[in-house]
Each structure stands twice: as C-alpha cells, then as structure tokens.
Design an enzyme around this catalytic site. Structure first.
Site, PDB file in Angstrom:
ATOM      1  N   GLY A 131       0.763  -1.247   0.000  1.00  0.00           N
ATOM      2  CA  GLY A 131       0.000   0.000   0.000  1.00  0.00           C
ATOM      3  C   GLY A 131       0.794   1.297   0.000  1.00  0.00           C
ATOM      4  N   TRP A 162       2.083   2.974  -2.526  1.00  0.00           N
ATOM      5  CA  TRP A 162       1.641   3.904  -3.585  1.00  0.00           C
ATOM      6  C   TRP A 162       0.283   4.505  -3.201  1.00  0.00           C
ATOM      7  CZ3 TRP A 162       2.946   2.685  -9.408  1.00  0.00           C
ATOM      8  CH2 TRP A 162       4.335   2.571  -9.538  1.00  0.00           C
ATOM      9  N   ASP A 176      -5.790  -5.292  -4.980  1.00  0.00           N
ATOM     10  CA  ASP A 176      -4.695  -6.274  -4.938  1.00  0.00           C
ATOM     11  C   ASP A 176      -5.270  -7.654  -4.629  1.00  0.00           C
ATOM     12  OD1 ASP A 176      -1.384  -5.871  -4.659  1.00  0.00           O
ATOM     13  OD2 ASP A 176      -2.145  -7.792  -3.929  1.00  0.00           O
ATOM     14  N   ASP A 210       1.673  -1.030 -10.088  1.00  0.00           N
ATOM     15  CA  ASP A 210       3.030  -1.472  -9.734  1.00  0.00           C
ATOM     16  C   ASP A 210       3.052  -3.003  -9.672  1.00  0.00           C
ATOM     17  OD1 ASP A 210       5.678  -1.226  -8.894  1.00  0.00           O
ATOM     18  OD2 ASP A 210       5.146  -1.017  -6.771  1.00  0.00           O
ATOM     19  N   LYS A 235       4.520  -0.341 -14.028  1.00  0.00           N
ATOM     20  CA  LYS A 235       5.870  -0.915 -13.973  1.00  0.00           C
ATOM     21  C   LYS A 235       6.032  -1.908 -15.129  1.00  0.00           C
ATOM     22  CE  LYS A 235       6.914  -3.775 -10.493  1.00  0.00           C
ATOM     23  NZ  LYS A 235       7.201  -3.886  -9.070  1.00  0.00           N
TER      24      LYS A 235
HETATM   25  C1  SAM Z   1       5.516  -4.820  -5.945  1.00  0.00           C
HETATM   26  S1  SAM Z   1       4.014  -5.190  -5.180  1.00  0.00           S
HETATM   27  C2  SAM Z   1       3.196  -3.649  -5.204  1.00  0.00           C
HETATM   28  C3  SAM Z   1       3.753  -2.683  -4.214  1.00  0.00           C
HETATM   29  C4  SAM Z   1       2.876  -1.472  -4.021  1.00  0.00           C
HETATM   30  N1  SAM Z   1       2.857  -0.623  -5.187  1.00  0.00           N
HETATM   31  C5  SAM Z   1       3.315  -0.651  -2.855  1.00  0.00           C
HETATM   32  O1  SAM Z   1       3.850   0.415  -3.102  1.00  0.00           O
HETATM   33  O2  SAM Z   1       3.121  -1.078  -1.731  1.00  0.00           O
HETATM   34  C6  SAM Z   1       3.192  -6.118  -6.421  1.00  0.00           C
HETATM   35  C7  SAM Z   1       1.781  -6.509  -6.052  1.00  0.00           C
HETATM   36  O3  SAM Z   1       1.150  -7.024  -7.220  1.00  0.00           O
HETATM   37  C8  SAM Z   1       0.108  -7.844  -6.738  1.00  0.00           C
HETATM   38  N2  SAM Z   1      -0.447  -8.658  -7.845  1.00  0.00           N
HETATM   39  C9  SAM Z   1       0.209  -9.548  -8.628  1.00  0.00           C
HETATM   40  N3  SAM Z   1      -0.649 -10.105  -9.505  1.00  0.00           N
HETATM   41  C10 SAM Z   1      -1.860  -9.536  -9.293  1.00  0.00           C
HETATM   42  C11 SAM Z   1      -3.143  -9.698  -9.892  1.00  0.00           C
HETATM   43  N4  SAM Z   1      -3.352 -10.545 -10.903  1.00  0.00           N
HETATM   44  N5  SAM Z   1      -4.181  -8.963  -9.429  1.00  0.00           N
HETATM   45  C12 SAM Z   1      -3.990  -8.098  -8.397  1.00  0.00           C
HETATM   46  N6  SAM Z   1      -2.798  -7.908  -7.791  1.00  0.00           N
HETATM   47  C13 SAM Z   1      -1.742  -8.615  -8.231  1.00  0.00           C
HETATM   48  C14 SAM Z   1       0.793  -8.682  -5.681  1.00  0.00           C
HETATM   49  O4  SAM Z   1      -0.154  -9.241  -4.793  1.00  0.00           O
HETATM   50  C15 SAM Z   1       1.681  -7.618  -5.007  1.00  0.00           C
HETATM   51  O5  SAM Z   1       1.065  -7.113  -3.852  1.00  0.00           O
END
Ligand code: SAM
Length: 295
Positions: free
Chosen positions: A53, A55, A78, A119, A159
C-alpha cells in the site's frame, strides 16, 4: 518490505521507515510525480496491485492534501488483503478478472479516473522469459481496466520488466496514449535496465491500429443474398480462378469420368474393377511428375 542486510543498507529502505511509508517503492511514485507532475489536478485515482500500500499512501497523502479532502476518490486493488488507509477504498481481487474490473468501474459511478497506477508484479519463477511474459500480461490487464476507467487525456503509470518484448508493449500502449515514455526513477533498483522507447527498432516498433467500421453499403458476409438471375440473360459457368494442382480426389474424378467409381449399391464386380483401376493409376502416378508438386 525486505529484511535482508542488503535491504537495511539501502537508503530508500531506511527512508521509507523513517517517513512511515509501507514500502520503499513509495519513492518511485514520488519521484515519477516530480518528473511528470502526475498528481496535478487529480481527484480520482486507481492503484492497481497496491499491496502493501505504499503507492496508495502516496496518493492518499498527496491527493487529499492537508485538509483531507473528501472529494478525492482512491480505489486500491490487490490479490492480497491490505491494511486500511484514509480515503482509500480497497478491493481484494485479481486484476486479470472481469469481475474485478467491473467492481472498480462501479466505484466511480459513471465518472472517470484522472490517474491509474499499476506497480503489479507476479510471483517470480526465476525463468526470466516466463516472468517477463506474465508481467506483460499483468500490464495488459491493467491497461484493459484503464481503458474503461481513465478519462480521455488521463495518465497511466505502470511498472514494466525490460525484455525483448518491450517493443510490443510500447506499440500496444501507443494505440491508446499519444505520449508513452519509459522512466527509471532513482529509487528503482539497478537490476532493471533502462529502456529508451524512442530508440526502438524491429517489426513490433509500431502497430497500426485496426478499426472495423463496417460499411452500410457493403456486402454483409452473414447474410444470404438472392441470385437475382435475369431470365433474359445467359449465364456462363465460371471455373475456379486457380484449381487445386493435385487434389486428393483427383483419382476419384478420373474414375467417375470412366464410370468406374463405386456406388453404394454397385455390384461387387464394378467395385473390384474400380479398385484395380485405382491401383493402376497409383502406379502410373509414381512415374509422372506433375508441375507444382513437391513429392
Ligand atoms: C511490488 S508489489 C506492489 C507494491 C505497491 N505498489 C506498494 O507500493 O506497496 C506487487 C503486487 O502485485 C500484486 N499482484 C500480482 N498479480 C496480481 C493480480 N493478478 N491482481 C492483483 N494484484 C496482483 C501482488 O499481490 C503484489 O502485492
């Protein structure tokens, strides 16, 4: 947030803790905003793949401002559950699923978002090609949702993993956005290599958008049209433009011409004759070279 000793030496990891961000990636969005003024005039935003969270925290702090404006609408999505954040509506779901897309759209009650950020990162397998492909699919799912919720002229930040298919992604994005660029904020780790979208080469550099418009005066392939034969005219049989060179039914045609083709109710003698002729034909064929065949 990582806890290895390498992470502890990382300046952004420490800064994130000091400033109360849930992850160091908060700085990426802050730095992108410094460069592109992403938050200017934004009151409705979507954070795709938002957990844990940071962002969403950035959006909440920056968009709601000091007076904690209730006008601001932020939707965070998410797969994982996320601790609540002020002014942020959370949806736990998969962004590749239509139901999640529909839920996000509903939250805006007919209005559009000014900004969509994503992201997203899949669980890496370690197989670079696979990871890159899944990441690209995640981005396309985000883009799909974005085309439904983003206002015309709004911004989409996502990203990407730099890889050999990056030109394709760029071309796909270019269909929807007049300006597409790749930025690497200082807090983004070096393991990802820079890509200059303006220097792309190869067949995927540009996809020419295809728009099916239909034509009211044109023929509709789903309709059956009457032959509209004119009884005063004589019609000529038009042979195929290019008949097949050596069709599998060639022997059958020859047999039919010589009236040797077996019929269901043929006496067995005729059938025998036909088969004999077929054998002879096959033998003759092996000694003949037909132009245009490769055997
Ligand atoms: C790098 S983290 C994001 C970090 C976030 N932007 C932050 O600043 O805290 C990547 C996220 O992508 C989510 N994710 C991956 N595939 C997904 C999907 N199909 N649907 C929703 N979320 C997904 C993962 O659960 C993970 O929490």
């Amino acid at each position: 947030m990582g806890r290895s000793s390498k992470d502890k030496r990382d300046i952004y990891y420490r800064l994130a803790k000091e400033e109360g961000w849930r992850a160091r990636s908060a700085f990426k969005l802050l730095q992108l905003d410094e460069e592109f003024k992403l938050f200017k005039g934004v009151s409705r935003a979507v954070d795709l793949c938002a957990a844990p969270g940071s962002w969403s925290q950035v959006l909440s702090r920056k968009l709601r401002g000091k007076d904690k404006s209730e006008e601001v609408k932020i939707v965070a999505v998410d797969l994982q559950a996320m601790a609540p954040l002020p002014g942020v509506t959370q949806i736990q779901g998969d962004i590749t699923k239509i139901s999640t897309a529909e839920e996000i759209i509903q939250h805006f009650e007919g209005e559009s978002a000014d900004l969509v950020v994503c992201d997203g990162a899949p669980d890496v397998t370690g197989l670079h090609d696979v990871d890159e492909y899944i990441q690209a699919q995640l981005l396309l799912a985000a883009l799909n949702i974005t085309t439904h919720v983003l206002k015309p002229g709004g911004n989409f930040v996502a990203k990407i993993f730099r890889g050999k298919d990056v030109t394709l992604l760029y071309s796909q994005l270019k269909i929807f956005f007049s300006f597409v660029t790749c930025a690497k904020p200082p807090s983004s780790r070096n393991s990802s290599i820079d890509v200059d979208f303006n220097q792309l080469e190869g067949p995927n550099r540009i996809i020419v958008p295809f728009l099916a418009c239909g034509d009211l005066s044109g023929f509709d392939s789903d309709r059956t049209y009457p032959l509209q034969l004119d009884s005063s005219k004589e019609y000529q049989y038009l042979p195929p433009t290019q008949p097949p060179i050596r069709p599998p039914y060639q022997q059958a045609c020859q047999l039919r011409k010589s009236n040797l083709l077996a019929k269901e109710d043929s006496p067995s003698g005729v059938l025998d004759e036909a088969l004999t002729a077929l054998d002879l034909n096959t033998e003759a064929d092996t000694n003949t070279t037909t132009p245009g065949t490769s055997d």
